[in-house]
Enzyme design. Sequence first.
Site, PDB file in Angstrom:
ATOM      1  N   GLY A  14       0.834  -1.209   0.000  1.00 12.73           N
ATOM      2  CA  GLY A  14       0.000   0.000   0.000  1.00 12.73           C
ATOM      3  C   GLY A  14       0.863   1.251   0.000  1.00 12.73           C
ATOM      4  NE  ARG A  75      -2.120  -4.519  -1.120  1.00 17.19           N
ATOM      5  CZ  ARG A  75      -1.681  -3.838  -0.061  1.00 17.19           C
ATOM      6  NH1 ARG A  75      -0.561  -4.186   0.523  1.00 17.19           N
ATOM      7  NH2 ARG A  75      -2.366  -2.807   0.416  1.00 17.19           N
ATOM      8  CG  ASP A 106       3.851  -7.456   8.274  1.00 17.04           C
ATOM      9  OD1 ASP A 106       4.838  -7.465   9.005  1.00 17.04           O
ATOM     10  OD2 ASP A 106       3.041  -8.391   8.153  1.00 17.04           O
ATOM     11  CB  THR A 129       2.774   0.678   6.280  1.00 22.36           C
ATOM     12  OG1 THR A 129       1.403   0.411   6.657  1.00 22.36           O
ATOM     13  CG2 THR A 129       3.652   0.419   7.490  1.00 22.36           C
ATOM     14  CG  ASP A 131      -1.596  -0.507   8.055  1.00 21.15           C
ATOM     15  OD1 ASP A 131      -2.495   0.319   7.821  1.00 21.15           O
ATOM     16  OD2 ASP A 131      -1.405  -1.520   7.356  1.00 21.15           O
ATOM     17  CG  ASP A 133       1.495  -2.970  10.540  1.00 21.89           C
ATOM     18  OD1 ASP A 133       2.322  -2.275   9.917  1.00 21.89           O
ATOM     19  OD2 ASP A 133       0.797  -3.835   9.983  1.00 21.89           O
ATOM     20  NE  ARG A 175      -2.225  -5.115   5.650  1.00 15.01           N
ATOM     21  CZ  ARG A 175      -2.634  -5.345   4.410  1.00 15.01           C
ATOM     22  NH1 ARG A 175      -3.349  -6.392   4.131  1.00 15.01           N
ATOM     23  NH2 ARG A 175      -2.308  -4.530   3.446  1.00 15.01           N
TER      24      ARG A 175
HETATM   25  O1  F6P Z   1      -1.415  -1.541   4.665  1.00 17.27           O
HETATM   26  C1  F6P Z   1      -2.030  -0.362   4.282  1.00 17.27           C
HETATM   27  C2  F6P Z   1      -3.516  -0.569   4.051  1.00 17.27           C
HETATM   28  O2  F6P Z   1      -4.064   0.678   3.706  1.00 17.27           O
HETATM   29  C3  F6P Z   1      -4.274  -1.203   5.224  1.00 17.27           C
HETATM   30  O3  F6P Z   1      -4.570  -0.286   6.236  1.00 17.27           O
HETATM   31  C4  F6P Z   1      -5.473  -1.750   4.512  1.00 17.27           C
HETATM   32  O4  F6P Z   1      -6.019  -2.831   5.215  1.00 17.27           O
HETATM   33  C5  F6P Z   1      -4.920  -2.191   3.182  1.00 17.27           C
HETATM   34  O5  F6P Z   1      -3.726  -1.467   2.978  1.00 17.27           O
HETATM   35  C6  F6P Z   1      -5.846  -1.985   2.016  1.00 17.27           C
HETATM   36  O6  F6P Z   1      -5.224  -2.507   0.884  1.00 17.27           O
HETATM   37  P1  F6P Z   1      -5.712  -2.262  -0.607  1.00 17.27           P
HETATM   38  O7  F6P Z   1      -5.397  -0.862  -0.978  1.00 17.27           O
HETATM   39  O8  F6P Z   1      -4.940  -3.245  -1.404  1.00 17.27           O
HETATM   40  O9  F6P Z   1      -7.178  -2.504  -0.603  1.00 17.27           O
END
Ligand code: F6P
Length: 326
Positions: A14, A75, A106, A129, A131, A133, A175
């Site tokens: 992300g 990803r 992560d 990130t 998050d 985390d 997340r």
């Molecule tokens: O890891 C960053 C994040 O924004 C999380 O908070 C969230 O769960 C996820 O990515 C959403 O991912 P995507 O943009 O692939 O839907």
Amino acid sequence: MAKIETIGILTSGGDAPGMNAAIRAVTRAAICAGMKVKGIYRGYRGLLTDEIVDFRTQNVSNIIQMGGTILKTARCKEFQTTEGRQLAYDTIQRHKIDALVVIGGDGSLTGARIFANEYNFPIIGLPGTIDNDLYGTDSTIGYDTALNTIMECVDKIRDTATSHERLFFIEVMGRDAGFLALNGAIASGAEAAIIPEISTQVDQLAELIENGFRKSKNSSIVLVAESPVTGGAMGMAERVKNEYPGYDVRVSILGHLQRGGSPTAYDRILASRLGAAAIDALLDDQRNVMIGIKNDEIVYVPITRAIKNDKPIDQELLNTLRRLSI
Ligand code: F6P
């Protein structure tokens, strides 16, 4: 150890505000140290598809203030396979890249660790990130900006919540982590935060309502961390409708707007410091570490520790929120 002449830089997973500031810092610090820099587009996918461009100092001009990532991100499922990683390694060899700087969360750092071990290849990770985390760093690049965005949104929702005397559940990202929800709640003066870290120990909703949290208030705002463990804001609202009818409940899911926007000064400075420190780490013969910040000091955290250990929620923050929302 072999001298590092050329580094590759990529952003993965992300996107997070401040990634561009980190790309700029890594590029310029590397050039200052006499290294060549190659920008790898679309995360690990760019290694598979050979989307690599020579980066000079001008390639990273006027980007410090921009959200997202100029290198794009992805990803990449193929990088999770041995065949995919072999392809990536072949590309790295062709471009004579001696080390990688990976900016991501992560999942991205997990990929980095596997690749580094498989090919005995030097990688430095930067925590990117929203998050927050990753273990071993007080903050990740993008977290502060996302927190500020959440605070601004909640301030706006509060206007309508107060006017209609409603209970609002506002879902925020993270997340599996509750940092955005907890600190977002403190920053916006919300009544509570429902977070996955303590969901299995206490029924946070029951505790909230049974403690009479709205006794002296005509509106309430509760931040809920997205997670199957909390059930998200929708799950909470459903429960209130069934178990505590009488509340006028509304839900707002902030979603991807939390990932966008110009990075705050804090994130720009953090990204600049961590990015420059990534090059110091390589010059210092550090390998396979994530650069973090602890008590305002740069630290090197083995990538394995950063991704494997759960970053704990600070109990003091939970207590502060509880005491201030009476
Ligand atoms: O890891 C960053 C994040 O924004 C999380 O908070 C969230 O769960 C996820 O990515 C959403 O991912 P995507 O943009 O692939 O839907």
